[in-house]
Scaffold this motif. Structure first.
Motif, PDB file in Angstrom:
ATOM      1  N   UNK A   1       0.821  -1.216   0.000  1.00 46.68           N
ATOM      2  CA  UNK A   1       0.000   0.000   0.000  1.00 46.68           C
ATOM      3  C   UNK A   1       0.859   1.272   0.000  1.00 46.68           C
ATOM      4  N   UNK A   2       2.186   1.112  -0.065  1.00 52.75           N
ATOM      5  CA  UNK A   2       3.066   2.270  -0.063  1.00 52.75           C
ATOM      6  C   UNK A   2       3.319   2.856   1.317  1.00 52.75           C
ATOM      7  N   UNK A   3       2.963   2.114   2.358  1.00 52.62           N
ATOM      8  CA  UNK A   3       3.194   2.559   3.729  1.00 52.62           C
ATOM      9  C   UNK A   3       4.422   1.838   4.287  1.00 52.62           C
ATOM     10  N   UNK A   4       5.088   2.484   5.226  1.00 53.45           N
ATOM     11  CA  UNK A   4       6.290   1.929   5.844  1.00 53.45           C
ATOM     12  C   UNK A   4       5.987   0.595   6.510  1.00 53.45           C
ATOM     13  N   UNK A   5       6.867  -0.377   6.327  1.00 53.94           N
ATOM     14  CA  UNK A   5       6.647  -1.720   6.870  1.00 53.94           C
ATOM     15  C   UNK A   5       7.298  -1.938   8.247  1.00 53.94           C
ATOM     16  N   UNK A   6       7.679  -0.854   8.921  1.00 55.17           N
ATOM     17  CA  UNK A   6       8.290  -0.879  10.252  1.00 55.17           C
ATOM     18  C   UNK A   6       9.712  -1.455  10.265  1.00 55.17           C
ATOM     19  N   UNK A   7      10.365  -1.488   9.087  1.00 52.77           N
ATOM     20  CA  UNK A   7      11.771  -1.843   9.078  1.00 52.77           C
ATOM     21  C   UNK A   7      12.540  -0.786   9.851  1.00 52.77           C
ATOM     22  N   UNK A   8      13.533  -1.223  10.610  1.00 48.83           N
ATOM     23  CA  UNK A   8      14.343  -0.318  11.418  1.00 48.83           C
ATOM     24  C   UNK A   8      15.809  -0.625  11.179  1.00 48.83           C
ATOM     25  N   UNK A   9      16.599   0.420  10.994  1.00 50.59           N
ATOM     26  CA  UNK A   9      18.043   0.250  10.868  1.00 50.59           C
ATOM     27  C   UNK A   9      18.624   0.146  12.270  1.00 50.59           C
ATOM     28  N   UNK A  10      19.245  -0.975  12.569  1.00 52.34           N
ATOM     29  CA  UNK A  10      19.879  -1.175  13.864  1.00 52.34           C
ATOM     30  C   UNK A  10      21.199  -0.421  13.834  1.00 52.34           C
ATOM     31  N   UNK A  11      21.292   0.662  14.586  1.00 51.18           N
ATOM     32  CA  UNK A  11      22.359   1.631  14.375  1.00 51.18           C
ATOM     33  C   UNK A  11      23.381   1.715  15.502  1.00 51.18           C
ATOM     34  N   UNK A  12      23.729   0.580  16.130  1.00 46.16           N
ATOM     35  CA  UNK A  12      24.826   0.682  17.086  1.00 46.16           C
ATOM     36  C   UNK A  12      26.157   0.799  16.346  1.00 46.16           C
ATOM     37  N   UNK A  13      26.110   0.622  15.025  1.00 44.13           N
ATOM     38  CA  UNK A  13      27.211   0.937  14.125  1.00 44.13           C
ATOM     39  C   UNK A  13      26.584   1.610  12.916  1.00 44.13           C
ATOM     40  N   UNK A  14      27.103   2.779  12.556  1.00 42.51           N
ATOM     41  CA  UNK A  14      26.623   3.421  11.335  1.00 42.51           C
ATOM     42  C   UNK A  14      27.705   4.300  10.751  1.00 42.51           C
ATOM     43  N   UNK A  15      27.647   4.448   9.443  1.00 36.85           N
ATOM     44  CA  UNK A  15      28.514   5.367   8.728  1.00 36.85           C
ATOM     45  C   UNK A  15      27.600   6.128   7.761  1.00 36.85           C
ATOM     46  N   UNK A  16      27.786   7.431   7.657  1.00 34.61           N
ATOM     47  CA  UNK A  16      26.846   8.209   6.876  1.00 34.61           C
ATOM     48  C   UNK A  16      27.526   9.425   6.258  1.00 34.61           C
ATOM     49  N   UNK A  17      27.010   9.835   5.124  1.00 35.82           N
ATOM     50  CA  UNK A  17      27.407  11.124   4.562  1.00 35.82           C
ATOM     51  C   UNK A  17      26.840  12.193   5.463  1.00 35.82           C
ATOM     52  N   UNK A  18      27.564  13.264   5.641  1.00 33.93           N
ATOM     53  CA  UNK A  18      27.090  14.330   6.512  1.00 33.93           C
ATOM     54  C   UNK A  18      26.009  15.168   5.870  1.00 33.93           C
ATOM     55  N   UNK A  19      25.836  15.056   4.557  1.00 35.15           N
ATOM     56  CA  UNK A  19      24.768  15.800   3.885  1.00 35.15           C
ATOM     57  C   UNK A  19      23.522  14.950   3.673  1.00 35.15           C
ATOM     58  N   UNK A  20      23.431  13.823   4.355  1.00 39.30           N
ATOM     59  CA  UNK A  20      22.297  12.902   4.241  1.00 39.30           C
ATOM     60  C   UNK A  20      21.028  13.547   4.735  1.00 39.30           C
TER      61      UNK A  20
END
Length: 138
Positions: free
Chosen positions: A119-138
Protein backbone atom coordinates in the motif's frame (compact mmCIF):
# COMPACT_ATOMS: atom_id res chain seq x y z
CA UNK A 1 14.48 20.44 21.22
CA UNK A 2 14.88 24.20 21.19
CA UNK A 3 11.36 24.53 19.77
CA UNK A 4 9.79 23.25 23.01
CA UNK A 5 8.58 25.65 25.69
CA UNK A 6 9.51 25.23 29.36
CA UNK A 7 5.94 24.09 30.03
CA UNK A 8 6.17 21.42 27.29
CA UNK A 9 9.55 20.26 28.59
CA UNK A 10 8.18 19.92 32.13
CA UNK A 11 5.52 17.51 30.83
CA UNK A 12 8.01 15.10 29.25
CA UNK A 13 8.16 11.96 31.39
CA UNK A 14 11.56 10.95 32.78
CA UNK A 15 10.83 7.37 31.72
CA UNK A 16 8.80 6.20 28.74
CA UNK A 17 7.46 2.65 28.76
CA UNK A 18 6.97 1.16 25.29
CA UNK A 19 7.11 -2.36 23.89
CA UNK A 20 8.19 -3.82 27.22
CA UNK A 21 11.13 -1.44 27.63
CA UNK A 22 11.84 1.60 29.75
CA UNK A 23 13.35 4.45 27.73
CA UNK A 24 15.09 7.10 29.85
CA UNK A 25 15.22 10.76 28.89
CA UNK A 26 18.96 10.57 28.15
CA UNK A 27 18.47 7.68 25.72
CA UNK A 28 15.66 9.56 23.97
CA UNK A 29 17.85 12.67 23.65
CA UNK A 30 20.63 10.52 22.18
CA UNK A 31 18.23 8.96 19.70
CA UNK A 32 16.95 12.36 18.60
CA UNK A 33 20.51 13.67 18.18
CA UNK A 34 21.70 10.73 16.08
CA UNK A 35 18.58 10.75 13.92
CA UNK A 36 18.80 14.43 13.00
CA UNK A 37 20.93 16.78 15.10
CA UNK A 38 24.24 15.18 14.21
CA UNK A 39 23.84 16.27 10.59
CA UNK A 40 23.74 19.92 11.67
CA UNK A 41 26.54 19.75 14.26
CA UNK A 42 29.38 22.21 13.68
CA UNK A 43 32.02 19.57 14.54
CA UNK A 44 31.20 17.80 11.27
CA UNK A 45 31.72 20.87 9.08
CA UNK A 46 34.30 20.06 6.43
CA UNK A 47 33.75 16.31 6.68
CA UNK A 48 31.98 14.25 4.04
CA UNK A 49 31.26 11.22 6.28
CA UNK A 50 31.05 10.27 9.95
CA UNK A 51 31.32 6.86 11.62
CA UNK A 52 29.57 6.03 14.88
CA UNK A 53 29.85 3.09 17.25
CA UNK A 54 27.79 2.80 20.42
CA UNK A 55 29.81 2.76 23.63
CA UNK A 56 29.13 -0.97 24.01
CA UNK A 57 30.03 -1.84 20.39
CA UNK A 58 33.31 -3.24 19.17
CA UNK A 59 34.91 -4.53 15.97
CA UNK A 60 35.56 -8.28 15.83
CA UNK A 61 38.53 -7.99 13.47
CA UNK A 62 40.79 -5.45 11.81
CA UNK A 63 39.25 -3.18 9.19
CA UNK A 64 41.45 -3.66 6.13
CA UNK A 65 39.90 -0.92 3.99
CA UNK A 66 39.27 2.79 4.51
CA UNK A 67 35.50 2.76 5.02
CA UNK A 68 35.12 6.43 4.06
CA UNK A 69 36.88 5.91 0.73
CA UNK A 70 34.79 2.80 0.07
CA UNK A 71 31.57 4.72 0.73
CA UNK A 72 32.67 7.52 -1.61
CA UNK A 73 33.89 5.13 -4.34
CA UNK A 74 30.61 3.22 -4.32
CA UNK A 75 28.53 6.44 -4.05
CA UNK A 76 26.93 5.23 -0.80
CA UNK A 77 25.11 7.52 1.59
CA UNK A 78 24.40 5.42 4.69
CA UNK A 79 25.76 2.15 6.07
CA UNK A 80 24.38 0.13 8.97
CA UNK A 81 24.68 -3.26 10.59
CA UNK A 82 21.27 -4.88 10.05
CA UNK A 83 17.60 -4.13 9.33
CA UNK A 84 15.05 -5.51 11.76
CA UNK A 85 11.35 -4.97 12.51
CA UNK A 86 10.41 -2.28 15.00
CA UNK A 87 7.50 -2.67 17.40
CA UNK A 88 4.62 -0.54 16.06
CA UNK A 89 3.96 1.01 19.49
CA UNK A 90 7.47 2.48 19.57
CA UNK A 91 7.23 4.22 16.19
CA UNK A 92 3.65 5.46 16.28
CA UNK A 93 3.43 8.58 14.10
CA UNK A 94 6.98 8.23 12.75
CA UNK A 95 5.95 7.42 9.17
CA UNK A 96 3.63 10.42 8.91
CA UNK A 97 6.35 12.69 10.37
CA UNK A 98 8.86 11.23 7.89
CA UNK A 99 6.59 11.84 4.90
CA UNK A 100 5.99 15.43 6.06
CA UNK A 101 9.72 16.02 6.54
CA UNK A 102 10.58 14.62 3.09
CA UNK A 103 7.86 16.72 1.46
CA UNK A 104 8.92 19.90 3.28
CA UNK A 105 12.61 19.37 2.45
CA UNK A 106 11.99 18.28 -1.15
CA UNK A 107 13.58 14.88 -0.52
CA UNK A 108 13.03 12.16 -3.11
CA UNK A 109 14.18 8.90 -1.49
CA UNK A 110 16.31 6.66 -3.70
CA UNK A 111 15.88 3.33 -1.95
CA UNK A 112 12.85 3.63 0.30
CA UNK A 113 10.61 1.33 -1.75
CA UNK A 114 12.08 -1.85 -0.27
CA UNK A 115 10.88 -0.65 3.14
CA UNK A 116 7.28 -0.05 2.06
CA UNK A 117 4.40 -2.49 1.96
CA UNK A 118 2.12 -3.01 -1.05
CA UNK A 119 0.00 0.00 0.00
CA UNK A 120 3.07 2.27 -0.06
CA UNK A 121 3.19 2.56 3.73
CA UNK A 122 6.29 1.93 5.84
CA UNK A 123 6.65 -1.72 6.87
CA UNK A 124 8.29 -0.88 10.25
CA UNK A 125 11.77 -1.84 9.08
CA UNK A 126 14.34 -0.32 11.42
CA UNK A 127 18.04 0.25 10.87
CA UNK A 128 19.88 -1.17 13.86
CA UNK A 129 22.36 1.63 14.38
CA UNK A 130 24.83 0.68 17.09
CA UNK A 131 27.21 0.94 14.12
CA UNK A 132 26.62 3.42 11.34
CA UNK A 133 28.51 5.37 8.73
CA UNK A 134 26.85 8.21 6.88
CA UNK A 135 27.41 11.12 4.56
CA UNK A 136 27.09 14.33 6.51
CA UNK A 137 24.77 15.80 3.89
CA UNK A 138 22.30 12.90 4.24
Amino acid sequence: PATMSEDQISQVPAKLFLAGHSWGLGYRHMSRFFSSGIYEHKALEGFEYYLRLDADSFLLEDVEEDLFRRMARKDKVYGYMVVTQEDASVVKGLWNATKTYMRDKGIEPRSLQRHLNTEGEWNNNMFYTNFEISRTDF
